[in-house]
Scaffold this motif. Structure first.
Motif, short mmCIF file in Angstrom:
data_model
loop_
_atom_site.label_atom_id
_atom_site.label_comp_id
_atom_site.label_asym_id
_atom_site.label_seq_id
_atom_site.Cartn_x
_atom_site.Cartn_y
_atom_site.Cartn_z
N TYR A 55 11.58 -2.36 4.08
CA TYR A 55 11.86 -0.89 2.59
C TYR A 55 12.64 -0.52 2.11
O TYR A 55 13.84 -0.65 3.53
CB TYR A 55 10.60 0.34 3.16
N THR A 99 11.14 2.01 -2.37
CA THR A 99 10.68 1.15 -2.29
C THR A 99 9.67 0.06 -1.54
O THR A 99 10.41 0.02 -0.35
CB THR A 99 11.10 -0.14 -3.42
N ASP A 100 9.53 -1.48 -2.18
CA ASP A 100 9.23 -2.44 -0.76
C ASP A 100 9.47 -3.56 -1.43
O ASP A 100 9.17 -4.69 -0.27
CB ASP A 100 7.63 -2.71 -0.62
#
Length: 190
Positions: A55, A99-100
């Protein structure tokens, strides 16, 4: 100027309590402030407890700078705090999103422009770095909004002007361009 991630909230509040007191925490990291607001407004749903691998945090400033840092970089705060970003003179942090690594970033400006670029266009850098240009701004323009969207999601963006005019646009209608470009017309501002 550096943003301190170690600033703790000094009290716990109930779901029904007024959230206005959180505005007093302007020096607190906006990401942590957002987590606090979300936790309270959703009735105490579990908040991020571990800083998981894979992440990232995307930070955006009003002068169009974006910075992507691995979430794991913030997992060991010191007693004196840790830096999240170094800001230029006159710049300020306007958004932080988690975010990933496979999402798209949309930045919107006060002059009605918007840019959509792949998150991978901004490589992960260290905590104390300044960041890179996310959007090229004209004189007196500034970034006023940032959204992170999944490539697979079919969503829309609702844009509204200071005069009350608005429009809803499918995310697919924003063409993906490289980070640092001038963007496309999001809404006509007169």
């Amino acid at each position: 100027m550096a943003i301190d991630l170690s600033e703790p909230m000094d009290r716990i509040v109930d779901k029904d309590e007024d959230l206005d007191f959180l505005d007093d925490y302007k020096l607190m990291n906006p990401y942590i402030l957002k987590l606090a607001r979300d936790k309270i407004s959703k009735g105490g749903e579990q908040v991020l407890k571990e800083f998981e691998e894979g992440y990232n945090l995307i930070l955006a400033t009003k002068n169009g700078v974006v910075k992507k840092t691995a979430l794991k970089a913030y997992s060991r705060p010191r007693n004196g705090g840790i830096r999240a970003i170094v800001l230029d003179e006159g710049d300020e942090l306007m958004g932080v999103k988690m975010t990933d690594g496979s999402q798209q970033i949309i930045l919107a400006t006060s002059f009605g422009k918007a840019i959509k670029f792949a998150e991978k266009d901004a490589r992960a850098i260290g905590r104390t770095a300044r960041g890179v240009r996310g959007i090229k701004l004209k004189k007196n323009d500034s970034v006023i909004g940032m959204e992170v969207v999944s490539i697979k999601e079919d969503k829309t963006i609702f844009t509204i002007t200071e005069n009350g005019y608005g429009k809803r646009t499918d995310i697919d209608e924003y063409r993906q361009i490289g980070r640092g470009g001038s963007g496309v017309i999001n809404i006509q501002c007169t």
